[in-house]
Design an enzyme around this catalytic site. Structure first.
Site, short mmCIF file in Angstrom:
data_model
loop_
_atom_site.label_atom_id
_atom_site.label_comp_id
_atom_site.label_asym_id
_atom_site.label_seq_id
_atom_site.Cartn_x
_atom_site.Cartn_y
_atom_site.Cartn_z
N ASP A 154 4.33 7.18 2.80
CA ASP A 154 3.84 7.21 1.42
C ASP A 154 2.91 8.41 1.24
O ASP A 154 2.49 8.71 0.12
CB ASP A 154 3.17 5.89 1.04
CG ASP A 154 1.98 5.57 1.91
OD1 ASP A 154 1.81 6.20 2.97
OD2 ASP A 154 1.21 4.66 1.53
N ASP A 193 7.79 3.97 4.73
CA ASP A 193 6.59 3.26 4.30
C ASP A 193 6.88 2.42 3.07
O ASP A 193 7.53 2.88 2.12
CB ASP A 193 5.50 4.28 3.91
CG ASP A 193 4.38 4.40 4.93
OD1 ASP A 193 4.23 3.50 5.78
OD2 ASP A 193 3.66 5.41 4.88
N GLU A 225 0.93 -1.50 5.74
CA GLU A 225 -0.46 -1.44 6.15
C GLU A 225 -1.11 -2.82 6.08
O GLU A 225 -0.85 -3.58 5.14
CB GLU A 225 -1.24 -0.48 5.24
CG GLU A 225 -0.74 0.96 5.31
CD GLU A 225 -1.52 1.92 4.42
OE1 GLU A 225 -2.54 1.50 3.80
OE2 GLU A 225 -1.12 3.10 4.35
N GLU A 291 -4.63 4.26 12.86
CA GLU A 291 -5.10 5.49 12.24
C GLU A 291 -6.62 5.56 12.28
O GLU A 291 -7.30 4.63 11.84
CB GLU A 291 -4.60 5.56 10.78
CG GLU A 291 -5.06 6.82 10.05
CD GLU A 291 -4.27 7.11 8.78
OE1 GLU A 291 -3.25 6.44 8.52
OE2 GLU A 291 -4.69 8.02 8.04
#
Ligand SMILES: Nc1nc(=O)c2c([nH]1)NC[C@@H]1CN(c3ccc(C(=O)N[C@@H](CCC(=O)O)C(=O)O)cc3)CN21
Ligand SMILES: CC(C)C(=O)C(=O)O
Ligand SMILES: [Mg+2]
Length: 375
Positions: A154, A193, A225, A291
């Protein structure tokens, strides 16, 4: 949690794959412009075994992507090691000869990467690289270079559409990019994503969105996520046959909640990272992106999990690494995050090409007779 590979991975004979600038072997498109038609597509044969003989798609296509970005200027270039395989590539910090011909820079022939291979690589201690891709040309280069996993992130919001954050990009905007990458990637596993707003509502919403990424986008897997609260969603998708890559630590879609681009999991929230990671693995995730988390915390998660971890700003002890391709290739405009290493200066190269072209046109030296047609 994970199935096993059904295919054997044998390395095959050499196929010239020059890392940079080297001509790749040919192309199998009739129009000479690379790319595959709108439907069906060439490239990514699904049915295929983990071994594939297909030549690369793509070719001499026209237009390149446009970039925008947030980032910051990165440091200099350095060595690179793509993949790991046969030919004594020291890439992986692992026990000797691997069976997987993942690498493309060593002259080995590439195989089609499927999820069980990633699991096998973790078991063998072989590290691997993931890159983002948003279009056919970049994807065909990375696929042929032996990058085993391509992510249609994304981050296209930033790097294709020019937004400041990832939040605005929609499923409708992402799907055509996913399809282009999948069509140009006969070997790489293509992960897409799930964009902000397309899955957080409910597991059912996530299912509908993931199905679109796979049916219309031809993705092989999806990424989402979130920590333990996403476990029920991961479970539903996985049980429906949709492989899920999880993503914890700094999760850009939650930047307004997290308060900006910040390292996550410092101090006591390191344990929380492990708890999230275990919940996602238990729910069926085949891999986990971390991340911007401190290297020791990422190492602890990597050790605690059976599935491969993919780090970005998470230190060297992850099972794999990912970078945004425009960052690592020096295409991104402006600053790039600290975790980026710049392996090329694409922006400089392209700037120079554009300036020379414009100068030639102004001077009347382009087109020359060899670019023109006789009557
Ligand atoms: N071009 C690009 N590269 C990326 O890595 C990326 C995107 N776009 N878009 C989506 C997200 C956003 N990401 C980002 C964006 C900015 C920082 C950043 O500015 N980090 C600072 C501060 C870190 C800190 O000290 O806490 C850095 O210097 O790394 C990090 C990740 C990662 N992703
Ligand atoms: C940075 C990677 C992990 C990502 O999610 C993206 O590119 O969107
Ligand atoms: Mg993303």
């Amino acid at each position: 949690m994970n199935q096993h590979a059904q295919g054997t991975d044998q390395d095959q004979t050499a196929e010239e794959v020059a890392p940079y600038g080297g001509g790749r072997p040919a192309v199998n498109d009739a129009d000479g412009f690379g790319g595959s038609g709108s439907s069906g597509g060439s490239g990514s044969s699904e049915a295929g075994e983990p071994e594939a003989g297909e030549p690369g798609t793509g070719g001499t296509g026209a237009s390149g992507p446009r970039v925008d970005g947030s980032g910051a200027g990165g440091p200099g270039a350095g060595d690179r090691r793509v993949g790991s395989s046969g030919a004594g590539d020291p890439g992986a910090g692992d026990p000797g000869v691997s069976g997987s011909s993942v690498g493309g820079s060593t002259g080995t022939r590439l195989k089609k990467i499927r999820i069980p291979h990633l699991q096998q690589m973790k078991e063998r201690g072989e590290r691997w690289a993931m890159l983002t891709a948003y279009d056919q040309l970049s994807a065909s280069v990375f696929d042929a270079a032996g990058i085993p996993v391509l992510l249609v992130g994304d981050s296209a919001a930033n790097n294709v559409y020019g937004h400041a954050t990832t939040l605005p990009v929609t499923l409708d905007e992402l799907i055509p990019l996913v399809r282009a990458v999948a069509n140009a990637s006969p070997h790489a596993l293509v992960v897409a994503d799930l964009p902000f707003g397309s899955y957080q509502g409910s597991p059912q919403q996530a299912f509908g969105s993931a199905v679109r990424l796979m049916k219309e986008g031809l993705a092989h897997a999806v990424k989402l996520e979130g920590g333990r609260t996403m476990a029920p969603t991961v479970k539903l998708l996985t049980e429906a046959g949709i492989p899920v890559m999880a993503h914890i630590g700094f999760t850009p879609q939650s930047e307004h909640t997290l308060g900006g681009y910040r390292v996550q999991g410092r101090g006591e929230s390191a344990e929380s990272l492990v708890t999230d990671a275990l919940a996602l693995q238990e729910a069926g995730a085949f891999s986990l992106v971390m991340e911007m988390v401190p290297a020791p915390a990422a190492a602890a998660v990597t050790k605690a999990l059976d599935i491969p971890t993919v780090g970005i700003g998470a230190g060297a002890d992850c099972d794999a690494q990912v970078l945004v391709w425009t960052d690592m290739a020096g295409f991104t405009d402006g600053r790039t995050p600290r975790f980026v290493k710049k392996y090329a200066d694409l922006r400089g190269i392209l700037t120079q090409a554009a300036q020379e072209y414009a100068r030639d046109v102004r001077h009347g030296t382009f087109p020359a007779p060899e670019h023109s047609f006789e009557e």
